[in-house]
Write an enzyme that holds these catalytic residues in place. Structure first.
Site, PDB file in Angstrom:
ATOM      1  N   SER A  50      -3.115   0.118   3.636  1.00  0.00           N
ATOM      2  CA  SER A  50      -3.270   0.260   2.182  1.00  0.00           C
ATOM      3  C   SER A  50      -3.114  -1.016   1.372  1.00  0.00           C
ATOM      4  O   SER A  50      -3.405  -1.019   0.178  1.00  0.00           O
ATOM      5  CB  SER A  50      -2.267   1.300   1.667  1.00  0.00           C
ATOM      6  OG  SER A  50      -0.942   0.907   1.996  1.00  0.00           O
ATOM      7  N   GLU A  75       2.033   6.100   0.890  1.00  0.00           N
ATOM      8  CA  GLU A  75       1.910   5.714  -0.509  1.00  0.00           C
ATOM      9  C   GLU A  75       2.203   6.906  -1.409  1.00  0.00           C
ATOM     10  O   GLU A  75       2.273   8.049  -0.937  1.00  0.00           O
ATOM     11  CB  GLU A  75       0.509   5.166  -0.789  1.00  0.00           C
ATOM     12  CG  GLU A  75       0.120   3.953   0.045  1.00  0.00           C
ATOM     13  CD  GLU A  75       0.924   2.703  -0.280  1.00  0.00           C
ATOM     14  OE1 GLU A  75       1.596   2.684  -1.335  1.00  0.00           O
ATOM     15  OE2 GLU A  75       0.883   1.751   0.515  1.00  0.00           O
ATOM     16  N   ASP A 112       4.021   9.453   6.811  1.00  0.00           N
ATOM     17  CA  ASP A 112       4.908   8.596   7.584  1.00  0.00           C
ATOM     18  C   ASP A 112       4.290   8.274   8.936  1.00  0.00           C
ATOM     19  O   ASP A 112       4.242   9.119   9.825  1.00  0.00           O
ATOM     20  CB  ASP A 112       6.252   9.302   7.769  1.00  0.00           C
ATOM     21  CG  ASP A 112       7.230   8.487   8.602  1.00  0.00           C
ATOM     22  OD1 ASP A 112       6.966   7.286   8.827  1.00  0.00           O
ATOM     23  OD2 ASP A 112       8.258   9.066   9.018  1.00  0.00           O
ATOM     24  N   LEU A 141       1.608  -2.358  10.090  1.00  0.00           N
ATOM     25  CA  LEU A 141       2.572  -1.609   9.294  1.00  0.00           C
ATOM     26  C   LEU A 141       3.738  -2.495   8.876  1.00  0.00           C
ATOM     27  O   LEU A 141       4.348  -3.166   9.710  1.00  0.00           O
ATOM     28  CB  LEU A 141       3.093  -0.424  10.118  1.00  0.00           C
ATOM     29  CG  LEU A 141       3.777   0.707   9.368  1.00  0.00           C
ATOM     30  CD1 LEU A 141       2.823   1.340   8.368  1.00  0.00           C
ATOM     31  CD2 LEU A 141       4.261   1.762  10.352  1.00  0.00           C
ATOM     32  N   TYR A 237      13.017 -17.863   9.384  1.00  0.00           N
ATOM     33  CA  TYR A 237      11.954 -16.959   9.832  1.00  0.00           C
ATOM     34  C   TYR A 237      11.933 -16.861  11.359  1.00  0.00           C
ATOM     35  O   TYR A 237      12.506 -15.941  11.934  1.00  0.00           O
ATOM     36  CB  TYR A 237      10.587 -17.401   9.294  1.00  0.00           C
ATOM     37  CG  TYR A 237       9.593 -16.256   9.266  1.00  0.00           C
ATOM     38  CD1 TYR A 237       9.175 -15.708   8.061  1.00  0.00           C
ATOM     39  CD2 TYR A 237       9.111 -15.692  10.441  1.00  0.00           C
ATOM     40  CE1 TYR A 237       8.284 -14.634   8.032  1.00  0.00           C
ATOM     41  CE2 TYR A 237       8.230 -14.620  10.421  1.00  0.00           C
ATOM     42  CZ  TYR A 237       7.813 -14.099   9.219  1.00  0.00           C
ATOM     43  OH  TYR A 237       6.954 -13.031   9.195  1.00  0.00           O
ATOM     44  N   LYS A 246       9.373 -10.269  15.790  1.00  0.00           N
ATOM     45  CA  LYS A 246       8.065 -10.733  16.265  1.00  0.00           C
ATOM     46  C   LYS A 246       8.081 -10.942  17.772  1.00  0.00           C
ATOM     47  O   LYS A 246       7.089 -10.669  18.462  1.00  0.00           O
ATOM     48  CB  LYS A 246       7.681 -12.024  15.544  1.00  0.00           C
ATOM     49  CG  LYS A 246       7.539 -11.893  14.026  1.00  0.00           C
ATOM     50  CD  LYS A 246       6.570 -10.804  13.624  1.00  0.00           C
ATOM     51  CE  LYS A 246       6.400 -10.738  12.108  1.00  0.00           C
ATOM     52  NZ  LYS A 246       5.513  -9.620  11.683  1.00  0.00           N
ATOM     53  N   THR A 277       1.852 -11.770   0.182  1.00  0.00           N
ATOM     54  CA  THR A 277       1.958 -10.317   0.308  1.00  0.00           C
ATOM     55  C   THR A 277       3.220  -9.872  -0.419  1.00  0.00           C
ATOM     56  O   THR A 277       4.067 -10.692  -0.800  1.00  0.00           O
ATOM     57  CB  THR A 277       2.047  -9.875   1.781  1.00  0.00           C
ATOM     58  OG1 THR A 277       3.292 -10.342   2.336  1.00  0.00           O
ATOM     59  CG2 THR A 277       0.886 -10.444   2.597  1.00  0.00           C
TER      60      THR A 277
END
Length: 398
Positions: A50, A75, A112, A141, A237, A246, A277
């Site tokens: 989305s 959403e 979900d 996601l 990070y 990650k 983002t």
């Protein structure tokens, strides 16, 4: 008639412009269409579809490769004049309308994605109305919380350092402030919980469910977006809780590759570049890195928005003839960001920043702020103010 106001708390967008969100989706569609078509997948499932990477991927595959798509996202629609829902709700609607206008299937599941029930509903739809199989599964996601579908336990992620605190500059867009922040080290439990939320466990669960249901085509590809960064952001990070998550995705990719062996499928980690983002805007220190990096890359002609980046990934690299892989098989479209001269100039620029100049022409603060605003439907190119009622928004179907 409704009035849309941009409302920011810290670096979190609270207000949205639903009509601006639609125009931003149309702008991204136009970008892809202007690049022309290419040969790619035809039946695609996108988990996390989305906004940001997921939305841009869906737009590229639909309007570049002519793919039918299923999008899964969580959403919320409009309730009242003070709660108009989420930007992703309107992105889903705008995408579906445009895709169907071009004769494409664009099914939205708004629920979900972590639950077993969602996985089963998607599988049932693939079998009954989507041709029976998918040839690409994109996992994009982004969530701060996840409930384990087997135990019912809910985990929350933490963006923290590991080992030692990290001290550095950050930006508050609401207050237009440049300040020093301290990022505390995570506990073992916080590291564990972050991996549970943002690692690859749910990606693997999705692929296991899809494989068991026999809805994966031969030579199916599944992608998952990662970010490794550089020495300029390693401490908070790659060397922090996000980096652990990650790394877990890398491990789960190996498991998925083994799972898909008999159908010649492949799990591919895509190490993406730094883009604006909702998530990247709230990562400590990261906005400062972005306003320095974007300035350097814009001057070099290598700065990309999410749609530009995703178009290059799929059109040129995955389904094109310009792939770049590292020694462990990850796709590396972040090579432009990692360019040594780009990094050296970014470091030099960041060291010059202070409360007086961080939002001046010295940096790309204007680019970062505009891209951040676009995520909520503000400062959108080609947008023309229109009148709309709450009832009209409520009548929209995802």
């Amino acid at each position: 008639m409704l009035k849309f106001e941009q409302n920011i708390r810290g670096n979190v967008a609270l207000g949205i412009n639903p009509l601006g969100c639609k125009q931003e989706v149309l702008n991204q569609i136009d970008y892809v269409k202007n690049k022309g078509t290419y040969q790619g997948p035809k039946k695609v499932l996108i988990i996390g579809a989305s906004s940001s990477y997921g939305l841009a991927t869906r737009i590229n595959l639909a309007f570049g490769a002519g793919a039918d798509t299923i999008g899964v996202s969580f959403e919320k629609g409009p309730k009242n004049e003070r709660n108009l829902g989420t930007a992703g709700w309107y992105n889903n609607i705008a995408f579906r309308e445009a895709a169907e206008k071009d004769g494409l299937i664009a099914k939205n599941f708004v629920q979900d994605a972590f639950s077993h029930e969602s996985k089963q509903e998607v599988i049932d739809y693939i079998k009954s109305e989507f041709g029976g199989k998918v040839d690409l599964v994109v996992y994009s996601l982004a969530s701060g919380r996840r409930t384990d579908p087997d135990t019912g336990e809910t985990y929350s992620s933490s963006i923290k350092a590991i080992g030692e605190p990290v001290v550095g500059p950050n930006i508050n867009m609401q207050k237009q402030e440049f300040y020093t922040e301290t990022l505390d080290p995570a506990t073992d439990q916080e590291i564990h919980d972050t991996v549970k939320v943002m690692g690859g466990e749910d990606w693997q669960l999705w692929m296991e469910a899809l494989k068991e249901a026999d809805v994966l085509a031969d030579e199916v590809l599944t992608t998952n977006y990662s970010y490794l960064g550089t020495e300029l952001n390693h401490d908070y990070y790659g060397g922090g809780t996000l980096g652990r998550a990650k790394a877990d995705c890398d491990e789960k990719a190996d498991n998925i590759n083994e799972l898909l062996t008999d159908i010649n499928g492949k799990a591919l980690i895509v190490v993406a570049t730094a883009v604006t983002t909702k998530a990247s805007s709230v990562i400590p220190f990261f906005p400062v890195y972005c306003i320095g990096l974007y300035k350097v890359m814009a001057e070099k002609g290598t700065h990309e928005t999410t749609i530009m980046h995703q178009d290059r990934i799929y059109r040129e690299m995955i389904y094109g003839d310009k792939p770049e892989y590292d020694e462990v098989g990850r796709l590396r479209p972040d090579s432009w960001e990692l360019d040594s001269d780009t990094q050296a100039k970014t470091k030099e620029l960041i060291l010059k920043l202070n409360e007086e100049n961080f939002n001046s022409e010295l940096t790309a603060y204007d680019i970062f702020y505009k891209e951040f605003s676009n995520l909520s439907g503000f400062m959108v190119d080609n947008y023309v103010d229109q009148e709309v009622t709450l009832e009209e928004l409520k009548a929209l179907k995802y």
